[in-house]
Design an enzyme around this catalytic site. Structure first.
Site, mmCIF file in Angstrom:
data_model
loop_
_atom_site.group_PDB
_atom_site.id
_atom_site.type_symbol
_atom_site.label_atom_id
_atom_site.label_comp_id
_atom_site.label_asym_id
_atom_site.label_seq_id
_atom_site.Cartn_x
_atom_site.Cartn_y
_atom_site.Cartn_z
ATOM 1 N N GLU A 35 32.748 45.143 27.421
ATOM 2 C CA GLU A 35 32.312 46.531 27.591
ATOM 3 C C GLU A 35 31.223 46.522 28.654
ATOM 4 O OE1 GLU A 35 30.228 50.337 25.393
ATOM 5 O OE2 GLU A 35 29.522 48.320 24.983
ATOM 6 N N ASP A 91 35.956 43.561 17.421
ATOM 7 C CA ASP A 91 34.772 43.943 18.179
ATOM 8 C C ASP A 91 33.707 42.886 17.908
ATOM 9 O OD1 ASP A 91 32.811 45.688 19.459
ATOM 10 O OD2 ASP A 91 34.144 47.328 18.890
ATOM 11 N N ASP A 136 30.777 43.935 22.850
ATOM 12 C CA ASP A 136 29.874 45.080 22.968
ATOM 13 C C ASP A 136 28.801 44.820 24.041
ATOM 14 O OD1 ASP A 136 29.205 47.646 21.551
ATOM 15 O OD2 ASP A 136 27.275 46.630 21.280
ATOM 16 N N HIS A 168 35.204 55.536 21.687
ATOM 17 C CA HIS A 168 34.403 56.151 20.626
ATOM 18 C C HIS A 168 33.002 56.569 21.092
ATOM 19 C CE1 HIS A 168 33.288 51.973 20.795
ATOM 20 N NE2 HIS A 168 32.164 52.287 20.190
ATOM 21 N N ASP A 169 32.701 56.379 22.371
ATOM 22 C CA ASP A 169 31.384 56.765 22.890
ATOM 23 C C ASP A 169 31.445 57.919 23.882
ATOM 24 O OD1 ASP A 169 30.002 54.720 21.527
ATOM 25 O OD2 ASP A 169 30.507 53.265 23.078
HETATM 26 C C1 NOJ Z 1 28.329 50.208 22.580
HETATM 27 C C2 NOJ Z 1 29.161 50.740 21.476
HETATM 28 O O1 NOJ Z 1 30.411 51.129 21.966
HETATM 29 C C3 NOJ Z 1 28.386 51.886 20.863
HETATM 30 O O2 NOJ Z 1 29.158 52.634 19.976
HETATM 31 C C4 NOJ Z 1 27.162 51.316 20.211
HETATM 32 O O3 NOJ Z 1 26.368 52.354 19.700
HETATM 33 C C5 NOJ Z 1 26.330 50.504 21.210
HETATM 34 N N1 NOJ Z 1 27.129 49.656 22.034
HETATM 35 C C6 NOJ Z 1 25.354 49.622 20.494
HETATM 36 O O4 NOJ Z 1 26.039 48.579 19.874
#
Ligand code: NOJ
Length: 521
Positions: A258, A99, A195, A319-320
């Site tokens: 992402e 990542d 990210d 994970h989000d």
């Molecule tokens: C996206 C990530 O997937 C998330 O988990 C994170 O909190 C934010 N970006 C900030 O880096």
């Protein structure tokens, strides 16, 4: 037919390292834990692991606040542990994707400490400082600007105030961050998930964002404004192309972005002449309603919008976001597995998806995610989808010998790897079979996708090429359904794992929430 790159036919498995496997009893997963489970992953059949951040970090955002891009947080192990993991993964044919968090650092990163030390420091301009804030909002709630008493200016943080945004318009930042990529690529890492790729460049005039007329109470406060000037700026595409060129210096590696954007804007991230991200993450299945019509529309729209030569990809969870089994229920989770693994291109799955793992409710006094703490009660916290992987039915699920950092939930007594190993038709076996089928029938990876059609809650499509024609039918309703087919075929796999090899001709009867892949004559 051109040979595919490894990442084109890959099933990528996302590991949230805090929650996969603990090896030292501190209740938090680590690199040696992942090492211990490589054989499990190889048996599952995945081709690559993407490991969420493992770098030194104060953990304000659980590793997405990086304090040293070229180190390993002691909680996860050492650089030697990482090197061993990489070697052992490669030895099993598994690629390793890291990542990369370029939009912001931790406020404890030495760069930021220097930047905030004085207005005249050479690194002042590595971050985004202004005399006056504009109206931009932090994704985690509240203003995106934090006043710094010592130097009397505001710095930008698109996320937590402990996550100051880097200034990517500064060539020195670019050079330093590209060297970070090279550091890991030289070690042999196979690529990066980047990210918030679409947020890295901001409006050079810092214009105010307009109000969002579609905002509704209960949504994250960030959505009150449309992030027109704080994300997806035209200049981002040159930057992504530069990043891609760095990754390409090392041969066959992969750059994944992402990006949460509507399909037409998402497609721009493939870049001019496909020199942008190899894979701008396609999150559209993760956001759409679960019906044959809606899913069919997502597939058709995405395929139609793909630029010539661009490689598709699909994601059901990360994970989000709420876990797929929580969103659509245990029975449909099997249908989702079949959908995911019969779509064209690269597939990314989230750890525990293969168990039909659900979100675990987190009691208020055990909340860890700051997002939940800042905007409580709206269901925004991400702890529920980040709970430990249940390896067995014991109280700590074989995840740790200590006290797990997040609870495993009661369900893990039934939903766990050891239990599913004992059942011939578990969802885990279904995942294994589907991945195996995808490997055997390359048509599923790179064949043509046609005939996407939704009728009576059944979604159907065909995959053809390599002299094969496969029909996929997915019953997305809790009642049986019948689908007409012309011709006859043989069932390759059923979501129930009990119809393989049977002949079908004429209308096919599907049980409730049943999906089939049929090899047509
Ligand atoms: C996206 C990530 O997937 C998330 O988990 C994170 O909190 C934010 N970006 C900030 O880096």
């Amino acid at each position: 037919m051109q040979e595919l790159s490894w990442w084109q036919h890959a099933v990528i498995y996302e590991i949230y390292p805090r929650s996969f496997q603990d090896s030292d009893g501190d209740g938090v997963g680590d690199l040696n834990g992942i090492l211990r489970r490589l054989d499990y992953l190889a048996l599952l059949g995945v081709d690559a692991i993407w490991v969420s951040p493992i770098y030194p970090s104060p953990m304000a955002d659980f590793g997405y606040d990086v304090a040293d891009y070229c180190g390993i947080h002691p909680l996860f192990g050492s650089m030697e542990d990482f090197d061993r993991l990489l070697k052992e993964a490669h030895g099993r044919g598994l690629k390793v994707i890291l990542d990369f968090v370029p939009n912001h650092t931790s406020d404890q990163h030495p760069w930021f400490l220097e930047s905030r030390s004085s207005r005249n420091h050479p690194k002042r301009d590595w971050y985004i400082w202004r005399n006056e804030p504009n109206n931009w909002l932090s994704n985690f709630g509240g203003p995106a600007w934090e006043y710094d008493e010592a130097t009397g200016q505001y710095y930008l943080h698109s996320f937590l105030k402990q996550q100051p945004d880097l200034n990517w318009r500064n060539p020195a930042v670019k050079a330093a961050m590209f060297d970070v990529l090279r550091f890991w690529l030289r070690k042999g890492v196979d690529g990066f998930r980047v990210d918030v790729m679409w947020m890295m460049i901001k409006d050079d005039q810092f214009r105010d964002n307009p109000p969002n007329p579609g905002y509704r109470m209960g949504q994250p406060s960030f959505m009150r404004l449309l992030p027109v000037y704080s994300s997806d700026r035209p200049e981002i595409h040159d930057l992504v192309a530069e990043m891609r060129a760095v990754v390409d210096e090392f041969g066959e590696r992969v750059l994944i972005g992402e990006i949460y954007l509507p399909v037409p804007k998402l497609m721009a991230y493939y870049g001019v002449d496909l020199r942008g991200a190899n894979l701008p993450f396609n999150f559209h299945l993760l956001q759409c309603a679960w019906s044959a019509q809606e899913v069919g529309k997502v597939i058709a729209d995405y395929q139609a919008a793909l630029p010539a030569g661009a490689w598709p990809n699909w994601v059901l969870g990360n994970h989000d976001n709420a876990r797929i089994a929580t969103r659509i229920g245990a029975r449909q989770a099997r249908v989702a597995a079949m959908l995911l693994l019969t779509l064209p291109g690269t597939i990314t799955m989230y750890y525990g998806e293969e168990l039909g793992m659900c979100n675990v409710p987190i009691p208020p006094d055990q909340v860890k995610d700051t997002f939940e703490k800042i905007e409580p009660g709206l269901g925004l916290g991400r702890d529920p989808e980040r709970t430990p992987m249940p390896w067995d039915g014991s109280p700590t699920g074989g995840f740790t010998t200590g006290w797990p950092w997040l609870p495993l939930g009661d369900e893990h007594e039934i939903v766990n790897v050891a239990q599913m190993e004992r059942e011939d038709n578990s969802i885990m076996q279904l995942y294994r079979n589907l991945i195996q089928t995808r490997q055997t029938y390359r048509t599923l990876v790179s064949g043509k996708l046609a005939g996407v059609h939704a009728e009576n809650h059944v979604l159907r499509y065909e995959r053809s090429g390599h002299g094969q024609r496969l029909l996929v039918v997915l019953n997305m309703a809790p009642e049986p359904a019948q689908v007409a087919i012309s011709g006859s075929g043989t069932v390759l796999i059923s979501t129930q794992l009990d119809r393989e090899g049977s002949e079908v001709r004429g209308p096919i009867d599907l049980r409730a929430a049943e999906g089939l892949v049929v090899r047509m004559e």
